[in-house]
Each structure stands twice: as structure tokens, then as C-alpha cells.
Design an enzyme around this catalytic site. Structure first.
Site, PDB file in Angstrom:
ATOM      1  N   PRO A  45      -0.177  -9.813  -6.269  1.00  0.00           N
ATOM      2  CA  PRO A  45       0.046  -8.409  -5.885  1.00  0.00           C
ATOM      3  C   PRO A  45      -1.077  -7.433  -6.264  1.00  0.00           C
ATOM      4  O   PRO A  45      -1.051  -6.292  -5.829  1.00  0.00           O
ATOM      5  CB  PRO A  45       1.341  -8.025  -6.630  1.00  0.00           C
ATOM      6  CG  PRO A  45       1.707  -9.144  -7.496  1.00  0.00           C
ATOM      7  CD  PRO A  45       0.788 -10.279  -7.259  1.00  0.00           C
ATOM      8  N   GLU A  46      -2.056  -7.863  -7.064  1.00  0.00           N
ATOM      9  CA  GLU A  46      -3.095  -6.916  -7.484  1.00  0.00           C
ATOM     10  C   GLU A  46      -3.989  -6.504  -6.326  1.00  0.00           C
ATOM     11  O   GLU A  46      -4.333  -7.313  -5.477  1.00  0.00           O
ATOM     12  CB  GLU A  46      -3.967  -7.522  -8.604  1.00  0.00           C
ATOM     13  CG  GLU A  46      -3.218  -7.949  -9.843  1.00  0.00           C
ATOM     14  CD  GLU A  46      -2.549  -6.783 -10.582  1.00  0.00           C
ATOM     15  OE1 GLU A  46      -2.841  -5.615 -10.267  1.00  0.00           O
ATOM     16  OE2 GLU A  46      -1.723  -7.070 -11.472  1.00  0.00           O
ATOM     17  N   GLY A  47      -4.387  -5.238  -6.331  1.00  0.00           N
ATOM     18  CA  GLY A  47      -5.179  -4.682  -5.233  1.00  0.00           C
ATOM     19  C   GLY A  47      -6.671  -4.975  -5.348  1.00  0.00           C
ATOM     20  O   GLY A  47      -7.151  -5.500  -6.359  1.00  0.00           O
ATOM     21  N   PHE A  48      -7.372  -4.604  -4.307  1.00  0.00           N
ATOM     22  CA  PHE A  48      -8.814  -4.860  -4.172  1.00  0.00           C
ATOM     23  C   PHE A  48      -9.616  -4.282  -5.346  1.00  0.00           C
ATOM     24  O   PHE A  48     -10.528  -4.920  -5.862  1.00  0.00           O
ATOM     25  CB  PHE A  48      -9.285  -4.226  -2.862  1.00  0.00           C
ATOM     26  CG  PHE A  48     -10.711  -4.498  -2.504  1.00  0.00           C
ATOM     27  CD1 PHE A  48     -11.101  -5.745  -2.054  1.00  0.00           C
ATOM     28  CD2 PHE A  48     -11.662  -3.497  -2.598  1.00  0.00           C
ATOM     29  CE1 PHE A  48     -12.424  -5.993  -1.704  1.00  0.00           C
ATOM     30  CE2 PHE A  48     -12.982  -3.730  -2.248  1.00  0.00           C
ATOM     31  CZ  PHE A  48     -13.371  -4.980  -1.804  1.00  0.00           C
ATOM     32  N   ASN A  49      -9.249  -3.079  -5.750  1.00  0.00           N
ATOM     33  CA  ASN A  49     -10.083  -2.392  -6.734  1.00  0.00           C
ATOM     34  C   ASN A  49      -9.877  -2.889  -8.156  1.00  0.00           C
ATOM     35  O   ASN A  49     -10.802  -2.879  -8.956  1.00  0.00           O
ATOM     36  CB  ASN A  49      -9.886  -0.888  -6.629  1.00  0.00           C
ATOM     37  CG  ASN A  49     -10.520  -0.382  -5.360  1.00  0.00           C
ATOM     38  OD1 ASN A  49     -11.729  -0.355  -5.248  1.00  0.00           O
ATOM     39  ND2 ASN A  49      -9.705  -0.043  -4.367  1.00  0.00           N
ATOM     40  N   HIS A 257      -9.614  11.804  -3.162  1.00  0.00           N
ATOM     41  CA  HIS A 257      -8.874  10.562  -2.948  1.00  0.00           C
ATOM     42  C   HIS A 257      -7.403  10.882  -3.148  1.00  0.00           C
ATOM     43  O   HIS A 257      -6.953  11.112  -4.271  1.00  0.00           O
ATOM     44  CB  HIS A 257      -9.312   9.434  -3.894  1.00  0.00           C
ATOM     45  CG  HIS A 257      -8.451   8.217  -3.714  1.00  0.00           C
ATOM     46  ND1 HIS A 257      -7.889   7.531  -4.772  1.00  0.00           N
ATOM     47  CD2 HIS A 257      -8.006   7.601  -2.579  1.00  0.00           C
ATOM     48  CE1 HIS A 257      -7.151   6.539  -4.298  1.00  0.00           C
ATOM     49  NE2 HIS A 257      -7.188   6.557  -2.974  1.00  0.00           N
ATOM     50  N   ASP A 342     -14.490   4.765   3.081  1.00  0.00           N
ATOM     51  CA  ASP A 342     -13.870   5.957   2.487  1.00  0.00           C
ATOM     52  C   ASP A 342     -14.449   6.232   1.093  1.00  0.00           C
ATOM     53  O   ASP A 342     -14.755   7.372   0.749  1.00  0.00           O
ATOM     54  CB  ASP A 342     -12.347   5.744   2.343  1.00  0.00           C
ATOM     55  CG  ASP A 342     -11.564   6.325   3.532  1.00  0.00           C
ATOM     56  OD1 ASP A 342     -12.168   7.056   4.348  1.00  0.00           O
ATOM     57  OD2 ASP A 342     -10.348   6.050   3.616  1.00  0.00           O
ATOM     58  N   THR A 359      -7.013   2.800  -9.513  1.00  0.00           N
ATOM     59  CA  THR A 359      -8.266   2.049  -9.652  1.00  0.00           C
ATOM     60  C   THR A 359      -9.204   2.344  -8.483  1.00  0.00           C
ATOM     61  O   THR A 359     -10.416   2.253  -8.619  1.00  0.00           O
ATOM     62  CB  THR A 359      -8.038   0.530  -9.745  1.00  0.00           C
ATOM     63  OG1 THR A 359      -7.244   0.130  -8.645  1.00  0.00           O
ATOM     64  CG2 THR A 359      -7.343   0.144 -11.025  1.00  0.00           C
TER      65      THR A 359
HETATM   66  N1  LIG Z   1      -8.832   3.316   3.546  1.00  0.00           N
HETATM   67  C1  LIG Z   1      -8.228   3.663   2.416  1.00  0.00           C
HETATM   68  N2  LIG Z   1      -7.387   2.804   1.846  1.00  0.00           N
HETATM   69  C2  LIG Z   1      -6.797   3.185   0.691  1.00  0.00           C
HETATM   70  C3  LIG Z   1      -7.020   4.442   0.098  1.00  0.00           C
HETATM   71  N3  LIG Z   1      -6.278   4.504  -1.022  1.00  0.00           N
HETATM   72  C4  LIG Z   1      -5.655   3.330  -1.134  1.00  0.00           C
HETATM   73  N4  LIG Z   1      -5.953   2.524  -0.098  1.00  0.00           N
HETATM   74  C5  LIG Z   1      -5.458   1.180   0.173  1.00  0.00           C
HETATM   75  O1  LIG Z   1      -4.488   0.842  -0.758  1.00  0.00           O
HETATM   76  C6  LIG Z   1      -5.019  -0.062  -1.707  1.00  0.00           C
HETATM   77  C7  LIG Z   1      -4.719   0.535  -3.066  1.00  0.00           C
HETATM   78  O2  LIG Z   1      -4.774  -0.358  -3.962  1.00  0.00           O
HETATM   79  P1  LIG Z   1      -6.162  -0.585  -4.745  1.00  0.00           P
HETATM   80  O3  LIG Z   1      -6.730   0.688  -5.169  1.00  0.00           O
HETATM   81  O4  LIG Z   1      -7.055  -1.470  -4.051  1.00  0.00           O
HETATM   82  O5  LIG Z   1      -5.616  -1.483  -5.782  1.00  0.00           O
HETATM   83  P2  LIG Z   1      -4.795  -1.140  -6.992  1.00  0.00           P
HETATM   84  O6  LIG Z   1      -5.497  -1.889  -8.041  1.00  0.00           O
HETATM   85  O7  LIG Z   1      -3.379  -1.388  -6.699  1.00  0.00           O
HETATM   86  O8  LIG Z   1      -5.153   0.400  -7.083  1.00  0.00           O
HETATM   87  P3  LIG Z   1      -4.268   1.586  -7.431  1.00  0.00           P
HETATM   88  O9  LIG Z   1      -2.884   1.139  -7.027  1.00  0.00           O
HETATM   89  O10 LIG Z   1      -4.801   2.723  -6.620  1.00  0.00           O
HETATM   90  O11 LIG Z   1      -4.498   1.696  -8.886  1.00  0.00           O
HETATM   91  C8  LIG Z   1      -6.519  -0.155  -1.441  1.00  0.00           C
HETATM   92  O12 LIG Z   1      -7.051  -1.419  -1.712  1.00  0.00           O
HETATM   93  C9  LIG Z   1      -6.591   0.172   0.025  1.00  0.00           C
HETATM   94  O13 LIG Z   1      -6.302  -0.947   0.805  1.00  0.00           O
HETATM   95  C10 LIG Z   1      -7.905   5.341   0.766  1.00  0.00           C
HETATM   96  O14 LIG Z   1      -8.171   6.448   0.335  1.00  0.00           O
HETATM   97  N5  LIG Z   1      -8.468   4.901   1.913  1.00  0.00           N
END
Ligand SMILES: Nc1nc2c(ncn2[C@@H]2O[C@H](COP(=O)(O)OP(=O)(O)OP(=O)(O)O)[C@@H](O)[C@H]2O)c(=O)[nH]1
Ligand SMILES: *[C@@H]1O[C@H](CO)[C@@H](O)[C@H](O)[C@H]1NC(C)=O
Length: 399
Positions: A45-49, A257, A342, A359
Site C-alpha cells: 500500500p505504500e505510495g510512490f513518494n 500541493h 506536477d 511525502t
Molecule cells: N498528479 C498528482 N498526483 C498526486 C498529487 N498528490 C497526490 N497524488 C497521487 O497520490 C499519490 C499520493 O501518495 P504518495 O505521495 O505517492 O505516497 P504516500 O507516501 O502515500 O504520500 P502521502 O500519502 O502524500 O504522504 C501520489 O503518488 C500520486 O499518485 C498531485 O498533486 N498530483
């Protein structure tokens, strides 16, 4: 003339010293020549960042070991991007995506010895890639026993691993469960359990902590994470066309953001309403530079919320911009690339306001530090409409 002779002499001395050094080392070198590979994976479940941060922990682990002349034969395998929870576009779901789609791999290699998984495949003679061992890291149930955090690990049980980044032709001879708490370099101890292993993997790579968060080494690694050229050009084309800025340090637009989705739902005490967001943006611009009238919004919000925010800001006299990719662009850059575009647009802005504890926001702040913006224009956050608003942590660059 004298100087030239001197320099030539110096050159010969230098090369012969180097040769001698290599000869002395050959004995130990010859045992070290087989390349060994360190693989890792992150909690699905962890996101890209967050994953970008996990990469840094492992890259720093290898770079620091090699900086002291050790583990020179180890390579870090870049785990393909597969099936990320936030990635909705079908093209982002289908196949594992290599790192080169998002980053300049050569630049990563200038910091740490990394390789793409597909180049390991190319070297694999068998139909399958069989890893020697997968260590599945797990948190201790009692991380802060008696209120103190001590570094420790132990072999445990009750885990399984089935991921392999979506590949069915990668497997492992053995899966070992490890309870772990501590810094990432402690993983070398676990690797040493089986010195003959050549392909070692850690699942749940997010569990080990940074060895050196915020240090010079951290920033050297961070700087090497340069985005793929195509993403940079696309972002810069947008900035020059819509925001009328032609350098990386723009002075004429503010960027936000605006993290919504789960944040707007579950973190009501950290994020503002739509009206509240517009009010805060206006206040920040008036304080920073009241000549600015362009606002760039990066967001994961639904288009209806974004339109509402746009309306609010337009009424306050701003021209509002956001990057809406075409279908072809979504196919080409995928969700990950669109998000990076973005982030780049946010990083060039005169002033940036992020979302608390996102993140995605952290990575923009780092990018701005690297570009050389004044830190006061970077570490700003949206506050809730009412109630306390903790200042964001400042992680400024170290050269
Ligand atoms: N294009 C775009 N996508 C976003 C934006 N904010 C969030 N997302 C999407 O939602 C995801 C948010 O999760 P991430 O920031 O990657 O990962 P995370 O570690 O869960 O990050 P946070 O939940 O923000 O702490 C991103 O990877 C993007 O796919 C944005 O401003 N623009
Ligand atoms: C595993 O499958 C992928 C995708 O089908 C392929 O590209 C790769 O080369 C295969 N790996 C091996 C070791 O054969």
C-alpha cells in the site's frame, strides 16, 4: 618547462602507485569479483513518494559501505514500479515499470551501484530468476519496550512473501522471517548469515530506518535522483507556456500541493476546506509578493473540487493553472510521470505551500532546496480552517 617535467613525473608516480596498490589487493579482490545483488520490495500500500525514500535508505547503505572499501561487489537492484495503490490509469497497472521511466538511471549510478531488474534478467541463463533468500522484515510487537528504542533483530516466523514486483518467473529458495528494528546498515549482519548467497532480498524495505537522514550523504543521494529528461522538458514546456517563466527559479507564480482524497477524508484537522484553502493562498501571496497573480495547483482532488477552488481563487483575482494531461500523455508518462510533472512545476515556483505530512510535499521541498530557492519560500503548509497548526519541519540542504 620545469613544471611540465614535474607534472609528467608526478603522473608516472601516481600511476605506478595505483598499479602497486591493485597488485597488493588482487588476492582479496579475486574473491570479490562475483557480483552480488541486493533486492528489496516495499509494503504494497505504500505510495510512490515514500518508496523514493526507501530507495535512498538502501542506496546510502551501499554507497556508505563501498565508501569504506567494503562490499565492492554488491549491486542494488531497482525494484520495478508495479500496481501502485494510487495509480488509477490502466497503463500504470498493466506491466512493471522500470526506474528509467521516471529517473535518470545513470545519475543514480553516479551515487550508488544500482542496476535495473531487466538487466539482471538479461544476464540470467535460466527461465527463472531464483533468489538465494528472501528475508521478510517484520516490526517487533513492542517497538518501544520500556520506553527505549534499541536496535535489534531476530529470526522469527509467521510471514510469507509472494510479490516479486508482479513477475511470476522470479522465486526464491528460501523465505526467512526476521523481526527487525534499527538502521538499514544493520541488514549487513543478516546478509552475513549466509556469506555464499549471491542474490539476497529484503521484503518490507520500509521497516529499516535511515542511517543518515538529512546529512551531506543523504543530500548527495537525493541530488542523484534526477528525473527523466522527458518529464523535465514536459514540465518546463508547461511553465514557459502557461506560467510565462523561462528559468528554474521563477519569480512570478506560487504553487500549491493540495493533497485531498484520503487526507481530506481522514485528516480533517490537518487540511483546510476549499474556501479556507483559497483564503490561505491569498494571504500568503499578499504577504510574500502581492504582484503575483498566477497560482499553480498540483492535486489529487476530484475535478469538481478543483473547479470549486479555481472559482474561489478567480474571484480573488488570480489566474489558476493546473496540468491536465491528454490521454496520450497519460499513456506515455503514466500516473507516476504525471505526478512528477506536477512536482517539477511546484518546485520551480517563487513560493510553495504544501500539505502537512505528505511525502509528495516532502519530495517537492527537497527539489526546491536542490534548485536553490530560499528556504522561507519552501517550508510552508496549508493549515486547518481552525485549531492549532504546527510549523512544518525544515530539512534544509547540506552541501
Ligand atoms: N498528479 C498528482 N498526483 C498526486 C498529487 N498528490 C497526490 N497524488 C497521487 O497520490 C499519490 C499520493 O501518495 P504518495 O505521495 O505517492 O505516497 P504516500 O507516501 O502515500 O504520500 P502521502 O500519502 O502524500 O504522504 C501520489 O503518488 C500520486 O499518485 C498531485 O498533486 N498530483
Ligand atoms: C521473466 O518474465 C519477464 C516478462 O515476461 C521477462 O521480460 C523476463 O526476461 C523473464 N525473466 C527471466 C529470467 O527469464
Amino acid at each position: 618547462m620545469y613544471l611540465i617535467t614535474f607534472l609528467v613525473a608526478l603522473f608516472y608516480v601516481a600511476t605506478s602507485v595505483q598499479e602497486e596498490y591493485c597488485q597488493l589487493k588482487t588476492d582479496s579482490c579475486s574473491q570479490d569479483v562475483t557480483e552480488k545483488y541486493l533486492f528489496y520490495d516495499v509494503n504494497p500500500p505504500e505510495g510512490f513518494n515514500l518508496r523514493r525514500d526507501v530507495y535512498m535508505r538502501f542506496a546510502i547503505m551501499l554507497a556508505e559501505a563501498q565508501g569504506t572499501g567494503k562490499r565492492l561487489n554488491w549491486r542494488l537492484v531497482l525494484p520495478p514500479w508495479y500496481n501502485l495503490y494510487h495509480w488509477k490509469a490502466s497503463s500504470s497497472k498493466s506491466l512493471p515499470i522500470p526506474w528509467s521511466a521516471f529517473f535518470e538511471v545513470e545519475s543514480l549510478q553516479s551515487y550508488a551501484p544500482v542496476v535495473e531488474l531487466y538487466s539482471i534478467f538479461e544476464k540470467t541463463k535460466d527461465k527463472e530468476l531464483i533468489l538465494d533468500r528472501v528475508y521478510v522484515l517484520q516490526n517487533y510487537a513492542d517497538a518501544f519496550k520500556d520506553g527505549v528504542f534499541t536496535e535489534k533483530w531476530e529470526v522469527s516466523d509467521g510471514c510469507k512473501y509472494t510479490g516479486y514486483w508482479g513477475y511470476t518467473n522470479v522465486t526464491s529458495n528460501e523465505v526467512v522471517c526476521i523481526n527487525f528494528q534499527g538502521k538499514v546498515s544493520k541488514l549487513w549482519e543478516i546478509i552475513s548469515l549466509h556469506p555464499q548467497d549471491k542474490n539476497v532480498m529484503f521484503a518490507h524495505g520500509e521497516i529499516p530506518l535511515h542511517d543518515s537522514y538529512g546529512t551531506k550523504n543523504y543530500w548527495d543521494c537525493r541530488r542523484s535522483m534526477r528525473f527523466n529528461e522527458n518529464l523535465i522538458s514536459r514540465a518546463e514546456k508547461f511553465i514557459s507556456k502557461h506560467l510565462d517563466c523561462h528559468t528554474k527559479l521563477c519569480n512570478n507564480y506560487i504553487s500549491i500541493h493540495w493533497r485531498r482524497q484520503d487526507f481530506a477524508q481522514y485528516r480533517k484537522k490537518d487540511v483546510p476546506s476549499i474556501k479556507g484553502t483559497a483564503r490561505q493562498i491569498n494571504k500568503a501571496v499578499k504577504k510574500f509578493n502581492s504582484y503575483i497573480d498566477k497560482v499553480f495547483i498540483a492535486t489529487d482532488a476530484a475535478i469538481t473540487s478543483l473547479r470549486n477552488l479555481e472559482l474561489e481563487l478567480t474571484q480573488l483575482g488570480y489566474s489558476v493553472h493546473y496540468f491536465i494531461p491528454t490521454k496520450t500523455e497519460i499513456e506515455k508518462y503514466k500516473d507516476g510521470g504525471i505526478a512528477i510533472i506536477d512536482q517539477i512545476i511546484c518546485s520551480h515556483a517563487a513560493y510553495f505551500i504544501g500539505t502537512h505530512e505528505s511525502t509528495f510535499t516532502f519530495r517537492i521541498q527537497e527539489e526546491r532546496e536542490i534548485l536553490g530557492h530560499d528556504s522561507s519560500t519552501t517550508f510552508n503548509r496549508l493549515c486547518p480552517d481552525s485549531g492549532p497548526c504546527e510549523k512544518p519541519s525544515k530539512w534544509t540542504i547540506v552541501h
